[in-house]
Design an enzyme around this catalytic site. Structure first.
Site, PDB file in Angstrom:
ATOM      1  N   ILE A  56       0.894  -1.215  -0.043  1.00 25.47           N
ATOM      2  CA  ILE A  56       0.015   0.068   0.003  1.00 25.47           C
ATOM      3  C   ILE A  56       0.750   1.205   0.002  1.00 25.47           C
ATOM      4  O   ILE A  56       0.312   2.362  -0.374  1.00 25.47           O
ATOM      5  CB  ILE A  56      -0.899   0.109   1.193  1.00 25.47           C
ATOM      6  CG1 ILE A  56      -2.312   0.945   0.736  1.00 25.47           C
ATOM      7  CG2 ILE A  56      -0.359   0.505   2.363  1.00 25.47           C
ATOM      8  CD1 ILE A  56      -3.349   0.218  -0.482  1.00 25.47           C
ATOM      9  N   ALA A  57       2.244   1.290   0.599  1.00 37.76           N
ATOM     10  CA  ALA A  57       3.094   2.367   0.536  1.00 37.76           C
ATOM     11  C   ALA A  57       3.020   2.952  -1.105  1.00 37.76           C
ATOM     12  O   ALA A  57       3.336   3.944  -0.998  1.00 37.76           O
ATOM     13  CB  ALA A  57       4.233   1.912   1.128  1.00 37.76           C
ATOM     14  N   HIS A  71       1.050   0.059  14.033  1.00 39.98           N
ATOM     15  CA  HIS A  71       0.267   1.133  13.923  1.00 39.98           C
ATOM     16  C   HIS A  71       0.695   2.234  15.307  1.00 39.98           C
ATOM     17  O   HIS A  71       1.363   3.261  15.289  1.00 39.98           O
ATOM     18  CB  HIS A  71      -0.990   1.226  13.561  1.00 39.98           C
ATOM     19  CG  HIS A  71      -1.364   0.649  12.233  1.00 39.98           C
ATOM     20  ND1 HIS A  71      -2.567   0.683  11.804  1.00 39.98           N
ATOM     21  CD2 HIS A  71      -0.309   0.157  10.981  1.00 39.98           C
ATOM     22  CE1 HIS A  71      -2.318   0.142  10.269  1.00 39.98           C
ATOM     23  NE2 HIS A  71      -1.290  -0.096  10.207  1.00 39.98           N
ATOM     24  N   LYS A  83      -5.138   2.441   8.070  1.00 35.19           N
ATOM     25  CA  LYS A  83      -6.509   1.836   9.053  1.00 35.19           C
ATOM     26  C   LYS A  83      -5.986   0.390   9.192  1.00 35.19           C
ATOM     27  O   LYS A  83      -5.294  -0.312   8.251  1.00 35.19           O
ATOM     28  CB  LYS A  83      -7.628   1.724   7.981  1.00 35.19           C
ATOM     29  CG  LYS A  83      -7.762   1.578   6.485  1.00 35.19           C
ATOM     30  CD  LYS A  83      -7.023   0.337   5.905  1.00 35.19           C
ATOM     31  CE  LYS A  83      -7.617  -1.024   6.517  1.00 35.19           C
ATOM     32  NZ  LYS A  83      -6.835  -2.079   5.625  1.00 35.19           N
ATOM     33  N   ASP A 120      -9.459  -5.822   8.272  1.00 36.17           N
ATOM     34  CA  ASP A 120      -8.643  -5.152   7.300  1.00 36.17           C
ATOM     35  C   ASP A 120      -9.778  -4.603   6.344  1.00 36.17           C
ATOM     36  O   ASP A 120      -9.654  -3.580   6.063  1.00 36.17           O
ATOM     37  CB  ASP A 120      -8.082  -6.480   6.867  1.00 36.17           C
ATOM     38  CG  ASP A 120      -7.375  -6.149   5.481  1.00 36.17           C
ATOM     39  OD1 ASP A 120      -6.860  -5.087   5.446  1.00 36.17           O
ATOM     40  OD2 ASP A 120      -7.594  -6.879   4.356  1.00 36.17           O
TER      41      ASP A 120
HETATM   42  N1  LIG Z   1      -5.953   1.820   2.281  1.00 37.63           N
HETATM   43  C1  LIG Z   1      -5.997   0.672   1.829  1.00 37.63           C
HETATM   44  O1  LIG Z   1      -6.808   0.398   1.018  1.00 37.63           O
HETATM   45  C2  LIG Z   1      -5.216  -0.250   2.410  1.00 37.63           C
HETATM   46  C3  LIG Z   1      -5.099  -1.490   1.409  1.00 37.63           C
HETATM   47  C4  LIG Z   1      -4.032  -2.446   1.910  1.00 37.63           C
HETATM   48  C5  LIG Z   1      -3.330  -2.306   3.111  1.00 37.63           C
HETATM   49  N2  LIG Z   1      -3.637  -1.362   3.739  1.00 37.63           N
HETATM   50  C6  LIG Z   1      -2.991  -1.189   5.232  1.00 37.63           C
HETATM   51  O2  LIG Z   1      -1.562  -0.518   4.946  1.00 37.63           O
HETATM   52  C7  LIG Z   1      -0.874  -1.275   5.800  1.00 37.63           C
HETATM   53  C8  LIG Z   1       0.273  -1.984   5.280  1.00 37.63           C
HETATM   54  O3  LIG Z   1      -0.525  -2.916   4.463  1.00 37.63           O
HETATM   55  P1  LIG Z   1       0.518  -3.698   3.195  1.00 37.63           P
HETATM   56  O4  LIG Z   1      -0.497  -4.352   2.424  1.00 37.63           O
HETATM   57  O5  LIG Z   1       1.427  -2.438   2.726  1.00 37.63           O
HETATM   58  O6  LIG Z   1       1.428  -4.600   3.844  1.00 37.63           O
HETATM   59  P2  LIG Z   1       2.873  -5.236   3.151  1.00 37.63           P
HETATM   60  O7  LIG Z   1       3.183  -6.594   4.054  1.00 37.63           O
HETATM   61  O8  LIG Z   1       2.710  -5.327   1.900  1.00 37.63           O
HETATM   62  O9  LIG Z   1       3.855  -4.098   3.778  1.00 37.63           O
HETATM   63  C9  LIG Z   1       4.228  -3.887   5.090  1.00 37.63           C
HETATM   64  C10 LIG Z   1       5.723  -3.309   5.042  1.00 37.63           C
HETATM   65  O10 LIG Z   1       6.119  -3.026   6.456  1.00 37.63           O
HETATM   66  C11 LIG Z   1       7.330  -3.332   6.834  1.00 37.63           C
HETATM   67  N3  LIG Z   1       7.497  -3.274   8.237  1.00 37.63           N
HETATM   68  C12 LIG Z   1       7.183  -4.314   9.091  1.00 37.63           C
HETATM   69  N4  LIG Z   1       7.625  -3.767  10.376  1.00 37.63           N
HETATM   70  C13 LIG Z   1       8.154  -2.725  10.023  1.00 37.63           C
HETATM   71  C14 LIG Z   1       8.834  -1.583  11.064  1.00 37.63           C
HETATM   72  N5  LIG Z   1       8.961  -1.871  12.301  1.00 37.63           N
HETATM   73  N6  LIG Z   1       9.446  -0.466  10.511  1.00 37.63           N
HETATM   74  C15 LIG Z   1       9.434  -0.219   9.161  1.00 37.63           C
HETATM   75  N7  LIG Z   1       8.613  -1.164   8.174  1.00 37.63           N
HETATM   76  C16 LIG Z   1       8.185  -2.201   8.898  1.00 37.63           C
HETATM   77  C17 LIG Z   1       7.450  -4.765   6.067  1.00 37.63           C
HETATM   78  O11 LIG Z   1       8.745  -5.048   5.949  1.00 37.63           O
HETATM   79  C18 LIG Z   1       6.891  -4.449   4.665  1.00 37.63           C
HETATM   80  O12 LIG Z   1       7.473  -3.938   3.798  1.00 37.63           O
HETATM   81  C19 LIG Z   1      -1.659  -2.037   6.910  1.00 37.63           C
HETATM   82  O13 LIG Z   1      -2.166  -1.429   8.083  1.00 37.63           O
HETATM   83  C20 LIG Z   1      -3.109  -2.546   5.979  1.00 37.63           C
HETATM   84  O14 LIG Z   1      -4.099  -2.530   6.739  1.00 37.63           O
HETATM   85  C21 LIG Z   1      -4.558  -0.469   3.360  1.00 37.63           C
END
Ligand SMILES: NC(=O)c1ccc[n+]([C@@H]2O[C@H](COP(=O)([O-])OP(=O)(O)OC[C@H]3O[C@@H](n4cnc5c(N)ncnc54)[C@H](O)[C@@H]3O)[C@@H](O)[C@H]2O)c1
Length: 351
Positions: free
Chosen positions: A13-14, A77, A95, A176
């Site tokens: 999501i980043a 978070h 979220k 989620d």
């Molecule tokens: N708004 C939306 O539509 C949406 C969609 C998907 C996910 N999300 C949310 O976004 C967040 C991330 O989800 P994602 O799908 O990107 O997960 P992901 O697993 O793809 O990415 C998470 C990243 O965080 C890193 N990480 C873990 N611990 C860390 C720390 N202490 N410091 C720095 N980096 C760290 C991991 O290495 C990984 O690269 C979650 O909270 C998820 O609920 C939101």
């Protein structure tokens, strides 16, 4: 004045945050951070960000960072958002804001004590279908909203990685996906206080990794054991008597489905899958379809609007409006649903 941004957590999501910041002239992407340093380096290159680190503490202590996007797994978070606030950064946190009520209370306190802004990434509020509905709603077109119904079903959509591990996610589709549609309904209902919740969760199918030839959203992080629910269904009752029914799944013998509906005493609206307003005039039922570019949730515009909105908050032009208090109310609702699913009885929400 540009806002100097760091993104913490650089998985799937980043990328949406980074793209939206990159395209916004009010933002300057100054740093990226991920505990997976290889991923951090790759994202840094992808988005032309020179400062790459594996330690969030380095971001907190960097005076050249004004604000952060927090895109780490759910249970991280709270500590990361709080540390960022206390280091004087404005925070956009994905979220759900937190997975527990005490963590949410700590964030409310941190916002009060620091005076910094915390905004929750409720991206669906910022897509045109929701913005148009809100404008009609605020003008009283639907009257009092007394019921809302929301469904977000995935047939085989468990994203894997940390999402399936309750220790890191805090729960499955409810926390989620459910959080998005619960928030959207609750926001459009005028954010009434929740008084009780009743819910059930099921996990007979598991992550369904065996399913082939079907693309799904995937966490960037490595696979972990799946310990979350497949499907959750719940009803939340609010002060004044309004109710919200929700159903959501990662795995279910059903077709993929999204539906978000609010019902008022003067009219109703379907926000998903396609914006449609329903009302009555001169003894005739009317279906009114606004003519806008995207009748359903537009991910790209939603993210662009959300990031632009956050940057305005950072510049002090508007206050945070998806606030820590709202994140606390969400934590109360989700916790009550999971408690109810365990006990088999309706759970009162006390404060
Ligand atoms: N708004 C939306 O539509 C949406 C969609 C998907 C996910 N999300 C949310 O976004 C967040 C991330 O989800 P994602 O799908 O990107 O997960 P992901 O697993 O793809 O990415 C998470 C990243 O965080 C890193 N990480 C873990 N611990 C860390 C720390 N202490 N410091 C720095 N980096 C760290 C991991 O290495 C990984 O690269 C979650 O909270 C998820 O609920 C939101």
């Amino acid at each position: 004045m540009t806002t100097r941004i760091a993104v913490i957590g650089l998985g799937s999501i980043a990328v949406e945050h980074l793209k939206a910041y990159q395209l916004n002239p009010q933002a300057e992407l100054v740093a990226v951070c991920d505990v997976d340093l290889e991923r951090a380096k790759a994202r840094g290159e992808q988005f032309g960000v020179a400062r790459v680190t594996g330690s969030a503490e380095e971001i907190f202590s960097d005076p050249d960072v004004d604000a952060v996007s927090v895109c780490v797994p759910n249970t991280l978070h709270a500590p990361i958002a709080e540390a960022a606030l206390r280091a004087g950064k404005d925070v956009l946190v994905e979220k759900p804001m937190t997975v527990t009520v005490p963590e949410a209370e700590a964030l409310v306190k941190a916002v009060e004590e620091t005076g910094k802004a915390l905004q929750i990434g409720y991206v669906r509020r910022y897509a045109p279908n929701a913005l148009v509905t809100k404008r009609f709603l605020d003008a009283g077109e639907f009257g009092d909203i007394y019921a809302a119904r929301a469904t977000l079903l995935r047939t085989a959509g468990n994203p894997g990685g940390w999402f399936g591990d309750v220790e890191l996610s805090g729960g499955g589709p409810l926390i989620d996906l459910g959080v998005h549609i619960i928030d959207l309904c609750w926001y459009l209902m005028g954010m009434p206080k929740a008084v009780s919740a009743s819910g059930a969760t099921f996990a007979p199918l598991g992550a369904r990794d065996n399913i082939q030839n079907l693309t799904r959203y995937k966490a960037a992080s490595a696979a972990r054991p799946n310990t979350v629910e497949d499907f959750a269904t719940a009803q939340i009752r609010f002060e004044g008597g309004a109710v919200l029914d929700v159903a959501t799944s990662f795995s279910l013998h059903a077709r993929n489905e999204i539906s978000v509906r609010i019902h008022g005493d003067k009219g109703g609206a379907e926000i998903e899958p396609e914006l449609l307003m329903i009302t009555e005039r001169h003894d005739t039922l009317l279906h009114v379809q606004p003519q806008i570019d995207s009748l359903g949730f537009d991910f790209r515009i939603g993210f662009a609007n959300q990031i632009d909105h956050f940057l305005r908050i950072c510049r002090g032009e508007i206050p945070a409006d998806a606030t820590a208090e709202q994140g606390l109310e969400m934590a109360r609702m989700l916790t009550a649903i999971y408690e109810s699913a365990k006990s088999g009885a309706e759970v009162a929400i006390t404060r």
